[in-house]
Design a protein around this motif. Structure first.
Motif, short mmCIF file in Angstrom:
data_model
loop_
_atom_site.label_atom_id
_atom_site.label_comp_id
_atom_site.label_asym_id
_atom_site.label_seq_id
_atom_site.Cartn_x
_atom_site.Cartn_y
_atom_site.Cartn_z
N HIS A 112 0.58 -1.19 -0.48
CA HIS A 112 0.14 -0.56 0.09
C HIS A 112 1.05 1.37 0.14
N TRP A 154 -5.02 1.90 10.54
CA TRP A 154 -4.78 2.56 9.35
C TRP A 154 -6.25 2.27 8.87
N GLU A 155 -7.02 3.47 7.87
CA GLU A 155 -8.22 3.84 8.06
C GLU A 155 -8.73 1.67 7.39
N ASP A 156 -7.23 1.46 6.57
CA ASP A 156 -8.26 0.40 5.19
C ASP A 156 -7.77 -0.47 5.86
N ASN A 157 -7.52 -0.73 7.17
CA ASN A 157 -7.03 -2.16 7.45
C ASN A 157 -8.43 -2.71 7.73
N GLU A 158 -9.40 -3.26 6.75
CA GLU A 158 -10.57 -3.31 7.22
C GLU A 158 -10.79 -4.81 7.91
N GLN A 172 -1.13 9.82 5.90
CA GLN A 172 -2.45 9.05 6.02
C GLN A 172 -2.81 9.01 6.87
#
Length: 172
Positions: A31, A132-136, A162
């Motif tokens: 990423h 992290w906002e994208d670490n679902e 980020q």
């Protein structure tokens, strides 16, 4: 399967550096630009930095072993060591990482439960972390453990800004 958790001391700094770099790279390599990732790794995980963090009485590191292998680690902070200004009742999980090949063995849950125990021992009322906002996967894991989003802050990977979600759980 044998799992053990060991508190880090200065004699463990090389093992801590190795697991830190390996797990962070595994988690974020695809990423981020290599130069941003490398700049972060050099700043966050150089031996001098880790030695200072281990020596700080308001921070603690723990290594988790799966059989004989170091599989992951946990870093927790109280008081001024917290990465955000929080009240005295707060306890931070700054880092919780498990190598990919050891995920799905309950090690993350084991480390997080240990953080809960440490926070309660210290009479803290809240436990919090940044993710992290994208670490679902991580967000879903924390939600399952009772964390809710209470804010957000910037996290810099090299020069790349980020967003980390701040998630908090109230302890009983």
């Amino acid at each position: 399967m044998m799992t053990t958790i060991k508190k880090c001391t200065l004699t463990d700094v090389h093992d801590l550096q190795t697991i830190s770099v390996e797990t962070f790279t595994e988690t974020f390599k695809e990423h981020n630009l290599p130069e941003h990732l490398n700049a972060y790794l050099e700043k966050a995980y150089n031996l001098k930095q880790l030695q200072q963090e281990i020596a700080n009485p308001s921070s603690q590191f723990f290594l988790v072993y799966f059989n004989e292998d170091i599989a992951g680690y946990l870093k927790v902070n109280t008081d001024e060591a917290q990465t955000e200004a929080m009240d005295d009742d707060s306890f931070e999980v700054e880092r919780i990482y498990v190598k990919r090949k050891f995920q799905k063995h309950g090690l993350g849950k084991l480390l997080l439960n240990m953080a809960f125990e440490l926070a309660l021992e210290q009479k803290k009322k809240k436990i919090w972390l940044g993710v992290w906002e994208d670490n679902e996967n991580a967000i879903a894991f924390y939600q399952k453990k009772g964390f809710v989003q209470t804010g957000a802050h910037s996290f810099f990977m090299g020069e790349d800004e980020q967003t980390d979600l701040i998630m908090t759980k109230t302890l009983q």
